[in-house]
Scaffold this active site. Structure first.
Site, short mmCIF file in Angstrom:
data_model
loop_
_atom_site.label_atom_id
_atom_site.label_comp_id
_atom_site.label_asym_id
_atom_site.label_seq_id
_atom_site.Cartn_x
_atom_site.Cartn_y
_atom_site.Cartn_z
N ASP A 14 -23.28 61.25 -30.94
CA ASP A 14 -24.09 62.47 -30.85
C ASP A 14 -24.60 62.97 -32.20
OD1 ASP A 14 -23.79 63.27 -27.85
OD2 ASP A 14 -21.79 62.70 -28.52
N ARG A 95 -12.20 73.96 -38.11
CA ARG A 95 -13.58 74.41 -38.27
C ARG A 95 -13.81 75.17 -39.57
NH1 ARG A 95 -14.18 70.29 -35.48
NH2 ARG A 95 -13.84 70.50 -33.25
N ASP A 124 -16.03 76.11 -30.44
CA ASP A 124 -16.31 75.59 -31.77
C ASP A 124 -17.66 76.05 -32.33
OD1 ASP A 124 -13.88 74.35 -32.24
OD2 ASP A 124 -14.45 72.59 -31.07
N SER A 175 -13.78 64.04 -24.06
CA SER A 175 -14.22 64.63 -25.32
C SER A 175 -12.97 64.85 -26.16
CB SER A 175 -14.93 65.95 -25.02
OG SER A 175 -15.02 66.68 -26.22
N1 ARG Z 1 -9.95 73.91 -26.61
C1 ARG Z 1 -9.66 73.71 -27.97
C2 ARG Z 1 -10.19 74.82 -28.82
O1 ARG Z 1 -11.07 75.50 -28.41
C3 ARG Z 1 -10.09 72.36 -28.48
C4 ARG Z 1 -11.53 72.06 -28.43
C5 ARG Z 1 -11.76 70.72 -29.03
N2 ARG Z 1 -12.66 69.91 -28.38
C6 ARG Z 1 -12.43 68.80 -27.66
N3 ARG Z 1 -13.38 67.97 -27.60
N4 ARG Z 1 -11.35 68.57 -27.05
O2 ARG Z 1 -9.74 75.02 -29.92
#
Ligand code: ARG
Length: 401
Positions: A14, A95, A124, A175
């Site tokens: 992506d 992040r 995110d 993911s």
């Molecule tokens: N749900 C978690 C958060 O918001 C992880 C998100 C990460 N993304 C993934 N592709 N699993 O911090």
């Protein structure tokens, strides 16, 4: 001068497509920014070459694994931060460190905009953009998946049409986001919340049904930070890695939760955080003997609020900073050793010692020779119950029962 955009680049399909996609949609030059937060996998050089092969005018790569461990994972440990009591903030804490590097790269290369590969449904995007707003208020943000209609199908078609140096056939139904603090897996089959995760989902942890022999480990802390494992000095990064390996082999740190996203959606996520969960367990047990009761009770509330702020993308906020100062103050005496057994998916503490402990054997013992004067308890209880007793007297008087 042509406008420049820095893109948070993972090396995956992506964001590889996003380089050209953003270029075509905006006419800007794209600078790929890849940050190593201990996610493993490909080398930064491989990722750098791919970014350039996909049309980036420059590639900025940074090994931030120690920075991430020291400045992001350690505060999380000191806070014993578990969002909704379960999730050790794996993605949420990566992040802000990526944001720091994005802003740094934007300054270095004269970019006016920051781009990231998040969708419009998750946390995110919020963490990236709130972070950018705080550290680089003059910078704009753009998310090609959300703002420029870059869907998965279009990404595959684009990569094939342009002959980009990236695999488009490998179909991973999940993911995944990972770093040294843990791993998060979502989507696909997991979206039916009754479906149990299959074994292939896991990577940081072994399946604990047939556990290897128990592994006893001693973790030494100084002021809330792990400094040695079984007597061998380690950096925070080394401590996390070593415990990822040892606790992971015992299936420690698997978490399956439906969590509340900031955008109002409940979503299912599978986490694996063997090192983080072993460390948080050990750290909490050391706090139990080194932090005074009232401070400890209040700290639990602070830690929970801290976790919510960080989850909600407020890493750089004033309240988070104030809570950090409180938490830091509580860690002064959190030094000593915790012994724990890693086995069958669990990390169970079975011994603790500390020069700064508040545990007083002579006060606690039920054997003869204790120094606690039991006669004091009678009067204490009388006064402790006084306020409720007076209120209950009033209730009887008013309600007549
Ligand atoms: N749900 C978690 C958060 O918001 C992880 C998100 C990460 N993304 C993934 N592709 N699993 O911090």
């Amino acid at each position: 001068m042509t406008e420049r955009i820095v893109l948070a680049y993972s090396g995956g399909l992506d964001t590889s497509v996003a380089i050209g996609w953003i270029g075509e949609a905006t006419g800007a030059e794209v600078i790929a920014v890849a940050v190593d937060v201990g996610q493993g996998g490909e080398s930064l050089e491989t990722i750098r070459q791919r970014a350039l092969g996909c049309g980036a005018v420059e590639a900025y790569v940074a090994d931030a694994s120690d920075e991430f461990a020291n400045e992001y994972a350690m505060p999380t440990l000191k806070a014993n931060a578990l969002y909704q009591g379960h999730y050790p903030l794996v993605s949420a804490i990566s992040r802000p460190v990526i944001v720091k590097h994005l802003v740094k790269a934007a300054r270095e290369f004269g970019a006016t905009t920051v781009a990231h590969g998040c969708t419009g449904k998750g946390n995110d995007q919020v963490r990236f953009e709130v972070g950018i707003q705080t550290l680089g208020p003059d910078l704009k943000c753009i998310a090609p998946v959300r703002d420029l209609a870059l869907t998965r199908d279009k990404a595959i078609a684009f990569a094939e049409e342009k002959g980009l140096p990236i695999e488009t056939t490998k179909k991973n139904p999940y993911s995944i986001d990972q770093n040294v603090w843990g791993r998060a897996v979502e989507t696909g089959y997991l979206e039916d919340i009754w479906n149990a995760p299959t074994k292939d989902i896991y990577d940081y942890t072994a399946t604990p049904e047939f556990p290897p022999a128990p592994d006893e480990v001693t973790i030494s802390f100084e002021a809330g930070v792990p400094v040695a494992i079984d007597g061998v000095r380690v950096t925070p990064l080394q401590a996390i890695k070593e415990l990822n390996r040892r606790a992971g082999a015992q299936g420690v740190g698997r978490i399956d939760v439906v969590e509340d996203r900031l955008v109002g959606i409940k979503s299912r996520e599978i986490y694996e955080a063997p090192g983080a969960m072993a460390l948080i367990t050990a750290h909490k047990h050391l706090e139990d003997i080194t932090i005074e009761r009232e401070q400890a009770r209040f700290k639990a509330t602070v830690g929970q609020r801290w976790a919510e702020l960080v989850y909600d993308g407020q890493w750089f906020s004033p309240l988070k900073r104030s809570l950090d100062a409180f938490i830091e103050d509580t860690q002064k005496y959190v030094s000593g050793d915790i012994r724990m057994v890693l086995h069958g998916g669990q990390a169970i503490v079975n011994g603790r010692r500390s020069e700064t402990s508040l545990y007083d054997f002579d006060l606690a013992t039920y054997d003869t020779g204790d120094t606690f004067d039991q006669s004091m308890a009678k009067g204490f209880i009388e006064l402790w119950g006084m306020s409720a007793k007076v209120a209950s007297g009033r209730d009887i008087r008013v309600q007549g029962q």
